[in-house]
Write a protein that holds these residues in place. Structure first.
Motif, PDB file in Angstrom:
ATOM      1  N   LEU A  51       7.560   9.086  -1.949  1.00  0.00           N
ATOM      2  CA  LEU A  51       6.450   8.290  -1.437  1.00  0.00           C
ATOM      3  C   LEU A  51       7.017   7.251  -0.490  1.00  0.00           C
ATOM      4  O   LEU A  51       8.180   6.852  -0.623  1.00  0.00           O
ATOM      5  N   SER A  68       0.839  -1.195   0.000  1.00  0.00           N
ATOM      6  CA  SER A  68       0.000   0.000   0.000  1.00  0.00           C
ATOM      7  C   SER A  68       0.872   1.242   0.000  1.00  0.00           C
ATOM      8  O   SER A  68       2.088   1.153   0.190  1.00  0.00           O
ATOM      9  N   GLY A  99       0.598   6.142  -5.223  1.00  0.00           N
ATOM     10  CA  GLY A  99      -0.161   7.323  -5.597  1.00  0.00           C
ATOM     11  C   GLY A  99       0.496   8.056  -6.734  1.00  0.00           C
ATOM     12  O   GLY A  99       1.420   7.533  -7.377  1.00  0.00           O
ATOM     13  N   LEU A 100       0.014   9.254  -6.978  1.00  0.00           N
ATOM     14  CA  LEU A 100       0.533  10.108  -8.039  1.00  0.00           C
ATOM     15  C   LEU A 100       1.451  11.158  -7.424  1.00  0.00           C
ATOM     16  O   LEU A 100       1.069  11.835  -6.457  1.00  0.00           O
ATOM     17  N   THR A 152       0.712  -2.009  -5.409  1.00  0.00           N
ATOM     18  CA  THR A 152       0.228  -0.646  -5.281  1.00  0.00           C
ATOM     19  C   THR A 152       0.837   0.188  -6.403  1.00  0.00           C
ATOM     20  O   THR A 152       2.032   0.072  -6.691  1.00  0.00           O
TER      21      THR A 152
END
Length: 125
Positions: free
Chosen positions: A17, A6, A9-10, A119
């Motif tokens: 990240l 998990s 994202g962007l 993810t």
């Protein structure tokens, strides 16, 4: 039992990240764990791995110096810190356990097991 990644994202190029990998229902504190990534239309490739104790790590040349793997066995979680991200880091990231008879230092997906859903990390230019 599968491991669940998990934290994707962007993010813009140059950003950061932190990904997490957890196992539900059991501990994996006695296993080495690796992170792999798979870009669209490409094979799954190795990124980083950490020993069961967290004292030893190894990285793919493509991420060395930018990604950091660590683990917190008390939380039953392995992390992958992604820094200085590049558009070419865009991929689905997976975590997996190094199999009991597999050699330490392996980059081969077949030496890892307990794959779960990955993810998605998307790095925009």
């Amino acid at each position: 039992v599968q491991l669940q990644a998990s934290g994707g994202g962007l993010v813009q190029a140059g950003g950061s990240l932190r990904l997490s990998c957890a196992a539900s229902g059991r501990t994996f504190s006695s296993s080495a764990v690796g992170w792999f990534r798979q870009a669209p239309g490409k094979e799954r490739v190795f990124a980083a791995a950490i020993s069961w104790s967290g004292t030893m790590t190894y990285y793919a040349d493509s991420v060395k110096g930018r990604f950091t793997i660590r683990r917190d066995n008390a939380k039953n979680t392995v992390y992958l810190q992604l820094d200085s991200l590049k558009p070419e880091d865009t991929a689905v990231y997976y975590c997996a356990e190094l199999l009991a008879l597999a050699p330490w230092g392996s980059h081969q997906p077949q030496d890892f097991g307990s794959w779960g859903q990955g993810t998605l990390v998307t790095v925009s230019s």
